[in-house]
Design a protein around this motif. Sequence first.
Motif, PDB file in Angstrom:
ATOM      1  N   ALA A  75       0.829  -1.211   0.000  1.00 46.04           N
ATOM      2  CA  ALA A  75       0.000   0.000   0.000  1.00 46.04           C
ATOM      3  C   ALA A  75       0.854   1.248   0.000  1.00 46.04           C
ATOM      4  N   LEU A  76       1.911   1.241   0.790  1.00 43.00           N
ATOM      5  CA  LEU A  76       2.814   2.397   0.841  1.00 43.00           C
ATOM      6  C   LEU A  76       3.517   2.594  -0.496  1.00 43.00           C
ATOM      7  N   ALA A  77       3.976   1.512  -1.116  1.00 44.80           N
ATOM      8  CA  ALA A  77       4.670   1.607  -2.404  1.00 44.80           C
ATOM      9  C   ALA A  77       3.748   2.165  -3.494  1.00 44.80           C
ATOM     10  N   ILE A  78       2.485   1.718  -3.491  1.00 43.08           N
ATOM     11  CA  ILE A  78       1.528   2.195  -4.492  1.00 43.08           C
ATOM     12  C   ILE A  78       1.264   3.692  -4.306  1.00 43.08           C
ATOM     13  N   LYS A  79       1.103   4.129  -3.072  1.00 45.45           N
ATOM     14  CA  LYS A  79       0.828   5.531  -2.777  1.00 45.45           C
ATOM     15  C   LYS A  79       2.006   6.432  -3.165  1.00 45.45           C
ATOM     16  N   LEU A  80       3.225   5.945  -2.904  1.00 45.96           N
ATOM     17  CA  LEU A  80       4.396   6.751  -3.193  1.00 45.96           C
ATOM     18  C   LEU A  80       4.648   6.892  -4.693  1.00 45.96           C
ATOM     19  N   GLU A  81       4.255   5.880  -5.496  1.00 42.35           N
ATOM     20  CA  GLU A  81       4.569   5.925  -6.925  1.00 42.35           C
ATOM     21  C   GLU A  81       3.576   6.760  -7.732  1.00 42.35           C
ATOM     22  N   SER A  82       2.284   6.649  -7.434  1.00 40.22           N
ATOM     23  CA  SER A  82       1.306   7.348  -8.274  1.00 40.22           C
ATOM     24  C   SER A  82       0.069   7.693  -7.459  1.00 40.22           C
ATOM     25  N   PRO A  83      -0.616   8.773  -7.857  1.00 41.71           N
ATOM     26  CA  PRO A  83      -1.827   9.158  -7.132  1.00 41.71           C
ATOM     27  C   PRO A  83      -2.967   8.186  -7.422  1.00 41.71           C
ATOM     28  N   PHE A  99      -5.091  -4.891  -5.485  1.00 44.90           N
ATOM     29  CA  PHE A  99      -4.153  -3.782  -5.355  1.00 44.90           C
ATOM     30  C   PHE A  99      -4.085  -3.061  -6.699  1.00 44.90           C
ATOM     31  N   ARG A 100      -4.167  -1.751  -6.688  1.00 46.14           N
ATOM     32  CA  ARG A 100      -4.122  -0.987  -7.937  1.00 46.14           C
ATOM     33  C   ARG A 100      -2.754  -1.153  -8.584  1.00 46.14           C
ATOM     34  N   SER A 101      -2.749  -1.602  -9.825  1.00 46.96           N
ATOM     35  CA  SER A 101      -1.495  -1.816 -10.556  1.00 46.96           C
ATOM     36  C   SER A 101      -1.381  -0.919 -11.777  1.00 46.96           C
ATOM     37  N   MET A 102      -2.400  -0.069 -12.013  1.00 47.70           N
ATOM     38  CA  MET A 102      -2.412   0.781 -13.201  1.00 47.70           C
ATOM     39  C   MET A 102      -2.755   2.220 -12.816  1.00 47.70           C
ATOM     40  N   THR A 103      -2.567   3.105 -13.738  1.00 46.63           N
ATOM     41  CA  THR A 103      -2.891   4.508 -13.493  1.00 46.63           C
ATOM     42  C   THR A 103      -4.357   4.799 -13.741  1.00 46.63           C
ATOM     43  N   THR A 104      -5.085   3.852 -14.351  1.00 49.96           N
ATOM     44  CA  THR A 104      -6.512   4.020 -14.637  1.00 49.96           C
ATOM     45  C   THR A 104      -7.341   3.076 -13.788  1.00 49.96           C
ATOM     46  N   ARG A 163       5.257   0.708 -12.275  1.00 53.47           N
ATOM     47  CA  ARG A 163       6.383  -0.185 -11.956  1.00 53.47           C
ATOM     48  C   ARG A 163       6.028  -1.109 -10.796  1.00 53.47           C
ATOM     49  N   VAL A 164       5.393  -0.543  -9.786  1.00 53.35           N
ATOM     50  CA  VAL A 164       4.940  -1.395  -8.673  1.00 53.35           C
ATOM     51  C   VAL A 164       3.892  -2.376  -9.173  1.00 53.35           C
ATOM     52  N   GLY A 165       3.021  -1.887 -10.065  1.00 54.87           N
ATOM     53  CA  GLY A 165       1.985  -2.746 -10.613  1.00 54.87           C
ATOM     54  C   GLY A 165       2.550  -3.929 -11.374  1.00 54.87           C
ATOM     55  N   ALA A 166       3.578  -3.671 -12.192  1.00 54.34           N
ATOM     56  CA  ALA A 166       4.202  -4.765 -12.948  1.00 54.34           C
ATOM     57  C   ALA A 166       4.802  -5.803 -12.001  1.00 54.34           C
ATOM     58  N   PHE A 167       5.400  -5.316 -10.901  1.00 51.76           N
ATOM     59  CA  PHE A 167       6.031  -6.220  -9.930  1.00 51.76           C
ATOM     60  C   PHE A 167       4.983  -7.094  -9.247  1.00 51.76           C
ATOM     61  N   ARG A 194       1.848  -7.738 -10.191  1.00 54.33           N
ATOM     62  CA  ARG A 194       1.079  -8.587 -11.117  1.00 54.33           C
ATOM     63  C   ARG A 194       1.854  -9.843 -11.478  1.00 54.33           C
ATOM     64  N   ALA A 195       3.155  -9.703 -11.682  1.00 55.98           N
ATOM     65  CA  ALA A 195       3.983 -10.850 -12.067  1.00 55.98           C
ATOM     66  C   ALA A 195       4.040 -11.902 -10.967  1.00 55.98           C
ATOM     67  N   ARG A 196       3.799 -11.481  -9.733  1.00 56.20           N
ATOM     68  CA  ARG A 196       3.912 -12.402  -8.593  1.00 56.20           C
ATOM     69  C   ARG A 196       2.554 -12.700  -7.945  1.00 56.20           C
ATOM     70  N   ASN A 197       1.472 -12.330  -8.626  1.00 53.71           N
ATOM     71  CA  ASN A 197       0.109 -12.567  -8.136  1.00 53.71           C
ATOM     72  C   ASN A 197      -0.216 -11.808  -6.855  1.00 53.71           C
ATOM     73  N   ILE A 198       0.638 -10.873  -6.451  1.00 57.70           N
ATOM     74  CA  ILE A 198       0.401 -10.148  -5.204  1.00 57.70           C
ATOM     75  C   ILE A 198      -0.798  -9.219  -5.324  1.00 57.70           C
ATOM     76  N   ASP A 199      -1.079  -8.731  -6.547  1.00 63.38           N
ATOM     77  CA  ASP A 199      -2.208  -7.812  -6.723  1.00 63.38           C
ATOM     78  C   ASP A 199      -3.545  -8.467  -6.381  1.00 63.38           C
TER      79      ASP A 199
END
Length: 480
Positions: free
Chosen positions: A314-322, A344-349, A368-372, A374-379
Amino acid sequence: MFRGKTEPGPRAAEANWANALPRGSTVLLRGGFAFFAAMADFAAITGCAYLAHVSLNGVPMALPPGTYARLGLLTATFFTSVTAIRGDYEVMKYLTFDHLLRRAIIPWAIALLCTLVLLVSRRPLSNADPLALFILFVGGFLAVNAVRMLITIHTRARARHGQIAVHRIFLLGYEKEIETFTKRFEPWAFGVHIVAAAVLRGPENLDEDLALARASARMLGPDDVFILVPWNEKTTIDAAIEAFLHVPTSIHLGPERVLDRFSDARIAKIGPVSSLHIVRDPLSQPERLAKRSFDIVFSALGLILLSPLFLMIALAIKLESPGPVIFKQRRYGFNQQPFRIYKFRSMTTLEDNASLTLVKKGDARVTRVGAFIRARNIDELPQLFNVLRGDMSLVGPRPHALVIDQMFERRIALYARRHNMKPGITGWAQINGYRGGMSEERMRARVEHDLYYIDNWSMWLDIEILWLTLTSKRGYTNAF
């Protein structure tokens, strides 16, 4: 009018049915095989008892020399007795590898329990050698299954060559149906011997053909008669049944095309009403309770254990994009009831409408966080909340966006049947490499896997899927 085989098997499809007589008494074969199979199990267990005794050779023995011999004899006696009572020494059980291990587990557990209770009540086993007990109890179980596998391999090979006839059947029907039946099922491959096939020529000769067939069945004495007539020909079927009611044999109405689609079809009774039960409810009430209990316990446990990871993501997503941390989107759940899935939001839309654009590899909307994640099913982890709420299950067909469901429901037969079970965080399709991609070919394969899961559900299958989701590389492929 008759057709027949001289040798059961593919190369004998054009031989004469009249020569297809059994090679020996099926009663003797069944009884002899059962005795042989029981003795093989007995020998495997007592052989391990002998190895247990040999393992102590040269070592001062704390127990009398005959202890392991008695253990082996008692275990073998209990095991073969329980197995015989369960009917697991029938030759038909040795014509398939299905449930080979499972058939031995319960008798072995009962045999060990009875043996230990009986022996401990007379002489404590505190001084027993651990290695010897391991050889006897663990090695015995493995030895029994190894022996059974060898017997099954040999029995199947003999059956394929028509050398084993444990069940004798008489076929009655139209020539086309008889040929289709034999080509499709190849009865000789599982120990079923066709003693004769009586061909019906048509309604005008029905009485004559049935009289001849009945006389032949009386002479040949088959175990079962199969009436191979299309089910819509009620008059012919009724006449055939009436004719063979006077013969001491079992009568079966042969398989119809509708049964090809529904392998679990069976005759059911609700009060006085008899019906052909084609499709069962995917889960019975006890099964629903078991699956829901499993979901509640492990989704709650997962949320507790993964709470630190949730905070970091959650912190990583908040820090990367609004934008919000959690993305909510409408999906169809059980019985096509809509719900909002959490990710978990992985896109800007945050698309959730008919104009939704599918995610592609290299999509600029993916962060970038989203790609990480999604690749590991964490989203997908926030869906543990959906599981706890009852919208989803840990395992089940993956839910798609509504626009995807609506598109493929028109293109793929039985697509909507995926909604006959709660959607899951992971599923049979995902661990088999069908995680991403929305092409029609991949979607058809995904639907096939989802329907397989629905038709073959068990708690063990759920556990297997969860384990493979965590450990198998295929569960992490095709994230886009």
